[in-house]
Scaffold this motif. Structure first.
Motif, PDB file in Angstrom:
ATOM      1  N   ASP A  14       8.739  66.139 105.380  1.00  0.00           N
ATOM      2  CA  ASP A  14       8.859  65.958 106.817  1.00  0.00           C
ATOM      3  C   ASP A  14       9.300  64.532 107.146  1.00  0.00           C
ATOM      4  O   ASP A  14       8.591  63.570 106.882  1.00  0.00           O
ATOM      5  N   GLY A  15      10.519  64.400 107.697  1.00  0.00           N
ATOM      6  CA  GLY A  15      11.012  63.099 108.133  1.00  0.00           C
ATOM      7  C   GLY A  15      11.691  62.271 107.072  1.00  0.00           C
ATOM      8  O   GLY A  15      12.095  61.137 107.346  1.00  0.00           O
ATOM      9  N   LEU A  16      11.838  62.774 105.846  1.00  0.00           N
ATOM     10  CA  LEU A  16      12.461  62.015 104.757  1.00  0.00           C
ATOM     11  C   LEU A  16      13.564  62.862 104.133  1.00  0.00           C
ATOM     12  O   LEU A  16      13.343  64.038 103.814  1.00  0.00           O
ATOM     13  N   TYR A  17      14.753  62.265 103.945  1.00  0.00           N
ATOM     14  CA  TYR A  17      15.929  63.040 103.557  1.00  0.00           C
ATOM     15  C   TYR A  17      16.687  62.368 102.417  1.00  0.00           C
ATOM     16  O   TYR A  17      16.694  61.130 102.281  1.00  0.00           O
ATOM     17  N   TYR A  18      17.347  63.210 101.635  1.00  0.00           N
ATOM     18  CA  TYR A  18      18.223  62.764 100.540  1.00  0.00           C
ATOM     19  C   TYR A  18      19.628  63.244 100.863  1.00  0.00           C
ATOM     20  O   TYR A  18      19.840  64.427 101.150  1.00  0.00           O
ATOM     21  N   LEU A  19      20.599  62.322 100.833  1.00  0.00           N
ATOM     22  CA  LEU A  19      21.977  62.714 101.102  1.00  0.00           C
ATOM     23  C   LEU A  19      22.887  62.214  99.995  1.00  0.00           C
ATOM     24  O   LEU A  19      22.594  61.227  99.312  1.00  0.00           O
ATOM     25  N   GLU A  20      23.976  62.927  99.804  1.00  0.00           N
ATOM     26  CA  GLU A  20      25.019  62.549  98.865  1.00  0.00           C
ATOM     27  C   GLU A  20      26.307  62.351  99.650  1.00  0.00           C
ATOM     28  O   GLU A  20      26.621  63.144 100.549  1.00  0.00           O
ATOM     29  N   TYR A  21      27.042  61.303  99.339  1.00  0.00           N
ATOM     30  CA  TYR A  21      28.230  60.962 100.108  1.00  0.00           C
ATOM     31  C   TYR A  21      29.385  60.632  99.157  1.00  0.00           C
ATOM     32  O   TYR A  21      29.207  60.363  97.975  1.00  0.00           O
ATOM     33  N   SER A  22      30.581  60.636  99.723  1.00  0.00           N
ATOM     34  CA  SER A  22      31.788  60.203  99.020  1.00  0.00           C
ATOM     35  C   SER A  22      32.495  59.175  99.879  1.00  0.00           C
ATOM     36  O   SER A  22      32.361  59.159 101.109  1.00  0.00           O
ATOM     37  N   ILE A  23      33.280  58.315  99.233  1.00  0.00           N
ATOM     38  CA  ILE A  23      34.094  57.322  99.930  1.00  0.00           C
ATOM     39  C   ILE A  23      35.554  57.589  99.591  1.00  0.00           C
ATOM     40  O   ILE A  23      35.924  57.696  98.412  1.00  0.00           O
ATOM     41  N   TYR A  24      36.370  57.699 100.631  1.00  0.00           N
ATOM     42  CA  TYR A  24      37.789  58.010 100.446  1.00  0.00           C
ATOM     43  C   TYR A  24      38.640  56.805 100.842  1.00  0.00           C
ATOM     44  O   TYR A  24      38.371  56.132 101.848  1.00  0.00           O
ATOM     45  N   ASP A  25      39.651  56.541 100.035  1.00  0.00           N
ATOM     46  CA  ASP A  25      40.675  55.552 100.349  1.00  0.00           C
ATOM     47  C   ASP A  25      41.963  56.308 100.661  1.00  0.00           C
ATOM     48  O   ASP A  25      42.036  57.531 100.477  1.00  0.00           O
ATOM     49  N   PHE A  26      42.979  55.587 101.122  1.00  0.00           N
ATOM     50  CA  PHE A  26      44.216  56.228 101.533  1.00  0.00           C
ATOM     51  C   PHE A  26      45.403  55.547 100.873  1.00  0.00           C
ATOM     52  O   PHE A  26      45.495  54.310 100.855  1.00  0.00           O
ATOM     53  N   ALA A  27      46.290  56.358 100.332  1.00  0.00           N
ATOM     54  CA  ALA A  27      47.434  55.824  99.596  1.00  0.00           C
ATOM     55  C   ALA A  27      48.363  55.036 100.504  1.00  0.00           C
ATOM     56  O   ALA A  27      49.035  54.109 100.056  1.00  0.00           O
ATOM     57  N   TYR A  28      48.428  55.390 101.767  1.00  0.00           N
ATOM     58  CA  TYR A  28      49.322  54.722 102.704  1.00  0.00           C
ATOM     59  C   TYR A  28      48.491  54.100 103.822  1.00  0.00           C
ATOM     60  O   TYR A  28      48.658  54.402 104.996  1.00  0.00           O
ATOM     61  N   SER A  29      47.591  53.207 103.425  1.00  0.00           N
ATOM     62  CA  SER A  29      46.629  52.671 104.388  1.00  0.00           C
ATOM     63  C   SER A  29      47.294  51.857 105.484  1.00  0.00           C
ATOM     64  O   SER A  29      46.766  51.745 106.589  1.00  0.00           O
ATOM     65  N   ASP A  30      48.467  51.295 105.219  1.00  0.00           N
ATOM     66  CA  ASP A  30      49.135  50.514 106.253  1.00  0.00           C
ATOM     67  C   ASP A  30      49.592  51.390 107.406  1.00  0.00           C
ATOM     68  O   ASP A  30      49.755  50.924 108.538  1.00  0.00           O
ATOM     69  N   ASP A  31      49.825  52.657 107.109  1.00  0.00           N
ATOM     70  CA  ASP A  31      50.344  53.566 108.122  1.00  0.00           C
ATOM     71  C   ASP A  31      49.271  54.450 108.745  1.00  0.00           C
ATOM     72  O   ASP A  31      49.554  55.217 109.655  1.00  0.00           O
ATOM     73  N   ILE A  32      48.054  54.376 108.229  1.00  0.00           N
ATOM     74  CA  ILE A  32      46.984  55.247 108.717  1.00  0.00           C
ATOM     75  C   ILE A  32      45.893  54.401 109.355  1.00  0.00           C
ATOM     76  O   ILE A  32      45.343  53.505 108.718  1.00  0.00           O
ATOM     77  N   ASP A  33      45.596  54.658 110.618  1.00  0.00           N
ATOM     78  CA  ASP A  33      44.518  53.943 111.288  1.00  0.00           C
ATOM     79  C   ASP A  33      43.189  54.315 110.650  1.00  0.00           C
ATOM     80  O   ASP A  33      42.898  55.492 110.425  1.00  0.00           O
ATOM     81  N   PHE A  34      42.402  53.300 110.389  1.00  0.00           N
ATOM     82  CA  PHE A  34      41.089  53.568 109.793  1.00  0.00           C
ATOM     83  C   PHE A  34      40.175  54.226 110.824  1.00  0.00           C
ATOM     84  O   PHE A  34      40.146  53.854 111.981  1.00  0.00           O
ATOM     85  N   SER A  35      39.402  55.196 110.375  1.00  0.00           N
ATOM     86  CA  SER A  35      38.369  55.790 111.223  1.00  0.00           C
ATOM     87  C   SER A  35      37.348  56.456 110.324  1.00  0.00           C
ATOM     88  O   SER A  35      37.586  56.657 109.138  1.00  0.00           O
ATOM     89  N   ILE A  36      36.176  56.787 110.887  1.00  0.00           N
ATOM     90  CA  ILE A  36      35.183  57.547 110.133  1.00  0.00           C
ATOM     91  C   ILE A  36      35.203  58.993 110.593  1.00  0.00           C
ATOM     92  O   ILE A  36      34.203  59.697 110.527  1.00  0.00           O
ATOM     93  N   GLU A  37      36.342  59.404 111.057  1.00  0.00           N
ATOM     94  CA  GLU A  37      36.545  60.783 111.482  1.00  0.00           C
ATOM     95  C   GLU A  37      36.170  61.740 110.352  1.00  0.00           C
ATOM     96  O   GLU A  37      36.402  61.454 109.168  1.00  0.00           O
ATOM     97  N   LEU A  38      35.547  62.856 110.692  1.00  0.00           N
ATOM     98  CA  LEU A  38      35.150  63.836 109.690  1.00  0.00           C
ATOM     99  C   LEU A  38      36.381  64.337 108.956  1.00  0.00           C
ATOM    100  O   LEU A  38      37.412  64.624 109.564  1.00  0.00           O
ATOM    101  N   LYS A  39      36.262  64.493 107.635  1.00  0.00           N
ATOM    102  CA  LYS A  39      37.450  64.849 106.853  1.00  0.00           C
ATOM    103  C   LYS A  39      37.967  66.237 107.209  1.00  0.00           C
ATOM    104  O   LYS A  39      39.156  66.510 107.038  1.00  0.00           O
ATOM    105  N   GLU A  40      37.082  67.120 107.714  1.00  0.00           N
ATOM    106  CA  GLU A  40      37.593  68.439 108.095  1.00  0.00           C
ATOM    107  C   GLU A  40      38.503  68.361 109.326  1.00  0.00           C
ATOM    108  O   GLU A  40      39.236  69.304 109.630  1.00  0.00           O
ATOM    109  N   ASN A  41      38.474  67.206 110.005  1.00  0.00           N
ATOM    110  CA  ASN A  41      39.347  67.019 111.164  1.00  0.00           C
ATOM    111  C   ASN A  41      40.548  66.138 110.860  1.00  0.00           C
ATOM    112  O   ASN A  41      41.316  65.797 111.776  1.00  0.00           O
ATOM    113  N   TRP A  42      40.707  65.730 109.604  1.00  0.00           N
ATOM    114  CA  TRP A  42      41.843  64.877 109.262  1.00  0.00           C
ATOM    115  C   TRP A  42      43.162  65.625 109.471  1.00  0.00           C
ATOM    116  O   TRP A  42      43.244  66.852 109.287  1.00  0.00           O
TER     117      TRP A  42
END
Length: 951
Positions: free
Chosen positions: A394-422
């Motif tokens: 109760d009240g304590l959680y375990y999460l697993e995450y990934s970090i993504y980079d972008f091959a064309y980062s100069d052309d892509i605005d950074f955001s923490i937008e959900l990847k299913e909405n990319w």
């Protein structure tokens, strides 16, 4: 503390997400931990190209096989199972063709286990494993299929069929050969026999987990291998029953990504149990100067201070280890607020903080001094994405995450937008650069539901699901001894012996020891009952009255002591001896006087309390014999009118006195758990302990006056989200006036201040005395808490290190609160501290517990005031809901009574006949058990006050 070498872009963070209902961890899987330790030791000196988990004996626990592969040999080098809470290495018996180089004598090779299949014989309803072993020689390819079984510690292989074919289609001099059950057959016969063999078999699903070949190739160090092992073992058995992330709303997922972003950009690991003040400031420094934290800094607000360098001096080109360095002035309030939002803690204020590495910090006049960073970096467009979310408890959680980079980062605005909405462009550009895990917990800060970080690790790290059990609170250990029905036997000594024999020579655990103590107290109280005849509506308790019944009690106690000695059992507290007197000729429509003669004091070493039952239903008086030393002779006049009671203490001359030096116990009939006792003068709520068996409520008092039992049902509109146990505790504490409401709100997430704790303890201990004064200079005479603080100070209930001021609005940290509660319980009930403190202080953050309160906290855990295991957070202020939960437990333990609801028939039985009651009489008495309850023995204290806890 490790840092990423790049500086990343971030944003202002908002917190408002509330998790769904928690899902607890499933059944323990200790094989995971055992396998991990075995593999870590093995891989420290060896390699394994591939590992497989499969439940070969279908007992619910997988076996583990590992080995190496080449064209001519694929030996099994690890073959283990888990039995009797330990790893067991397996043997092999049977045929095989690729394992001839195995160092553990497995002739069957690794491919057999990689390609295992499971079939069911539909005629015999049996399950059969099949595996194929093969080698590729210079001219031919050879393979055999085997029945595989595991019996005890041995893997058996039985050859079914084999085939050897040329490696090349037109290889000269090499012919095809086929065998079935050891006999050579033609290819046509071979296919027919195989078909016949499988005709009664049906393939079924098989859970088999493999690392894949060459899993160790890209692992650089032990930490990466450890994480890979955890991932592998976790993949077989997910200990969680639900991935909460799947059901989260998109906006909640986004907020969770935002929260994680505070940690992935500049830091690779975090563990709150190992972090100190400088570490938190270091994190705030990096997040502030990379625009991740909302804390603002003014580049014009600079001061120079010494910067202390160690080995970094040469690296950064300095010739000295101490240099004059520019520092930015940061608002301490803003930094503390940010750290509270992330971790729930703030640094202790001191002039200088020195980290293990580069940074030095200062605090002065409400500002932290943050050193200017020596280097910066380029913004990098990375995106944190939470992949899974599980509830530990109760009240304590375990999460697993990934970090993504972008091959064309100069052309892509950074955001923490959900990847299913990319967008498609972003999806094609994205690639995973890192992953990890975090443990977070629910908190409420300034009325906003948010989280705090507990633990975090990147670099593809993962915790073994077994590890997460350490973060769960453990329930109080159940008694290893049971007294099924103590009312069903009058042969107490014989029954005690029979129960203790069930231990088979082992010792009772702590809860078992407490159960023995309660049974002995119960038994002695049934024996220690005596009728006394009233004269002129007065009861006289004298030394002679006590002596008549005490002989039987001491004889029984001696017999009990012999049993305990024979079983080598030492009780964790002495069993109280309570003598009960009942008069059946009192007229309660008239005033009743109970007289205690001072001569009883001569028996003080043998008797703890004397209880007088007035009506055989629920009205009784109880007094400590020890207290009679101070009273001398004392008389109590008791008048009853409906639900109102007039209690008057009389001196030696029969004159009424307002109060006496020590409290005595009173019991009144009561309707339900919302019943509470009020003193009519001033409407003071005394509270009381309700007992649902006897339907009575008990209080302590030393005041003459009118008492009334009333229903005090309260309405609280802000605790519905709390657990039922906590809600019950809050209703209890509020209905009895121990804690208060503000406009029907309890404010459960607010911290408990010293004023409210003092009022609660004074009321719970019945220590309120409005005639006392306090010497604290900051407590005014018109302060609503004045009389509670004065009572507490004069009776040493709460004391400050600073004797000049009380500081009533200050908050109390959890370890101080638990230590004070534990001391109160120990002094009132006579408990000893546990001998082995480490058995009870098994918290993840036990290293944060102050040495001077370890004994008190161990006792608090032993008695159930606080659960063991998980997080204690000893230095965090305790909330009102947490405090109410513990204080409710404390109250019930302080006024705990043994199971001693003695019925009227037994009460009327003289002491010298009590041990001769027949079983038929017992059954008859139990039939009217709930109709004619006489008493619940209310065992309380001997006028002791708690040892003050200095802070």
């Amino acid at each position: 503390m490790k840092r990423f070498s790049r500086v990343f872009l971030a944003m202002l963070i908002m917190f408002s997400f509330l998790f769904p209902f928690p899902i607890t961890l499933a059944q323990e899987t200790s094989w995971q931990t055992a396998y991990r330790e075995y593999l870590k030791e093995y891989l420290d000196q060896n390699r394994l190209d591939q590992m497989i988990l499969v439940d070969l004996n279908r007992d619910g626990i997988p076996e583990l096989f590992g080995g190496n592969s080449s064209m001519i040999s694929s030996p099994v080098e690890v073959a283990i199972t888990f039995q009797d809470d330990k790893v067991v290495e397996l043997n092999h018996d049977g045929n095989g063709i690729s394992g001839w180089e195995s160092t553990i004598d497995f002739m069957i090779g690794l491919p057999t286990f990689v390609g295992l299949e499971l079939y069911q014989d539909i005629n015999r309803n049996e399950y059969i494993f099949f595996g194929s072993d093969s080698v590729s020689g210079g001219d031919s390819q050879d393979g055999c299929t085997y029945e595989i079984s595991l019996v005890d510690h041995t893997v058996f292989t039985k050859e079914i069929y084999c085939a050897s074919v040329p490696k090349w289609e037109y290889e000269e001099g090499i012919t095809e050969t086929f065998t079935f059950l050891g006999l050579e057959v033609t290819e046509v016969e071979f296919e027919r026999k195989r078909s016949d063999y499988y005709s009664t078999l049906q393939e079924v699903d098989l859970k088999l987990i493999s690392t894949g070949y060459g899993w160790m190739s890209n692992l650089l160090d032990g930490a990466e291998i450890d994480s890979a092992i955890n991932h592998f073992l976790n993949s077989y058995s997910n200990s969680f029953s639900e991935d909460l992330y799947l059901s989260m709303a998109s906006e909640d997922k986004l907020r969770l990504n935002e929260f994680i972003n505070h940690f992935i950009q500049n830091f690779s690991e975090f563990d709150i149990t190992r972090y100190g003040d400088t570490d938190f400031l270091d994190l705030a420094l990096w997040n502030t100067f990379t625009n991740i934290s909302p804390v603002e800094f003014n580049e014009d607000q600079l001061k120079y201070r010494p910067l202390y360098l160690k080995e970094e001096a040469e690296y950064y080109g300095f010739t000295e280890e101490v240099v004059n360095w520019p520092f930015y002035l940061m608002s301490a309030n803003a930094v503390d607020e940010y750290l509270t939002e992330l971790f729930g803690v703030v640094p202790e204020k001191k002039q200088k903080y020195k980290s293990e590495g580069f940074n030095t910090f200062y605090f002065e006049d409400g500002y932290y001094f943050f050193p200017e960073l020596m280097f910066g970096g380029e913004w990098t467009a990375v995106s944190p994405q939470v992949e899974h979310l599980y509830s530990i408890e109760d009240g304590l959680y375990y999460l697993e995450y990934s970090i993504y980079d972008f091959a064309y980062s100069d052309d892509i605005d950074f955001s923490i937008e959900l990847k299913e909405n990319w967008s498609q462009e972003k999806k094609h550009s994205a690639y995973k650069v890192n992953s990890g895990y975090a443990i977070i917990r629910d908190v409420v800060i300034d009325g906003v539901e948010t989280w705090n970080l507990v633990k975090y690790e990147s670099n593809d790290a993962a915790l073994l699901y077994d590890d997460l059990k350490l973060y769960q609170q453990q329930p109080l250990q159940e008694s290893n001894i049971t007294f099924d029905d103590p009312t069903g036997s009058t042969e107490y000594v014989t029954y005690l012996e029979e129960v203790l024999e069930q231990l088979n020579g082992s010792e009772p655990n702590h809860q078992g020891n407490s159960a023995i103590t309660r049974f002995i107290e119960y038994s002695l109280q049934r024996i220690a009952m005596e009728n006394v005849t009233a004269e002129d509506n007065q009861v006289f308790i004298t030394k002679e009255s006590v002596s008549d019944v005490l002989d039987h009690v001491l004889e029984a106690k001696s017999d009990v002591d012999k049993v305990l000695e024979a079983f080598a059992i030492t009780l964790n507290k002495n069993a109280d001896v309570v003598l009960t007197f009942h008069s059946d000729n009192l007229d309660l429509s008239m005033p009743v006087i109970v007289n205690f003669d001072q001569s009883i004091v001569e028996k003080a070493d043998l008797v703890d309390r004397i209880l007088v039952s007035l009506d055989g239903k629920g009205d009784f008086l109880s007094i400590s014999v020890e207290d009679l030393k101070d009273f001398g002779s004392i008389s109590i006049q008791f008048e009853k009118s409906s639900d109102q009671y007039l209690l008057t203490f009389l001196d030696d001359f029969g004159q009424a006195v307002d109060r006496i030096g020590h409290s005595l116990s009173l019991s009144f009939p009561a309707e339900n758990e919302f019943s509470t006792v009020f003193m009519e003068a001033g409407g003071y709520n005394l509270g009381g302990r309700y007992d649902e068996v006897s339907q009575t409520i008990q209080i302590l008092t030393n005041l003459s006056g009118e008492y009334r039992v009333l229903q005090n049902e309260v309405s609280i509109n802000d605790i519905d989200h709390l657990s039922l146990d906590i809600q019950k505790a809050i209703y209890f504490m509020v209905s009895r006036g121990y804690l208060t409401l503000e406009n029907d709100r309890f404010n459960p997430a607010d911290n408990l201040n010293r004023n409210d704790l003092t009022m609660a303890l004074v009321k719970m201990l019945y220590a309120y005395d409005k005639n006392l004064q306090t010497t604290y200079s900051d407590v005014e005479a018109n302060d609503e808490y004045y009389h509670y603080i004065a009572s507490a100070q004069n009776q040493d209930i709460v004391r400050r290190l600073d004797e000049e001021t009380f500081n009533g609005l200050s908050y109390i940290d959890k370890e101080e609160f638990l230590a004070l509660s534990s001391q109160t319980l120990r002094n009132k009930k006579g408990y000893d501290y546990p001998e082995d403190l480490t058995n009870y202080l098994v918290f993840i953050d036990s290293n944060k517990i102050s040495n001077d309160v370890e004994q008190e906290l161990a006792l608090a855990v032993q008695k159930g005031l606080n659960s063991s295991g998980g997080f204690l957070m000893p230095n965090k202020e305790i909330s009102r809901s947490e405090a109410a939960y513990v204080l409710h437990k404390l109250f019930m333990l302080m006024y705990d009574t043994p199971s001693a609801a003695i019925n009227a028939e037994l009460a009327a039985t003289p002491a010298n006949e009590a041990t001769e009651i027949t079983q038929d009489q017992e059954k008859s008495s139990k039939a009217i058990y709930y109709i004619l309850l006489i008493i619940i023995v209310f065992i309380i204290f001997r006028g002791q006050t708690p040892t003050p806890l200095k802070r």
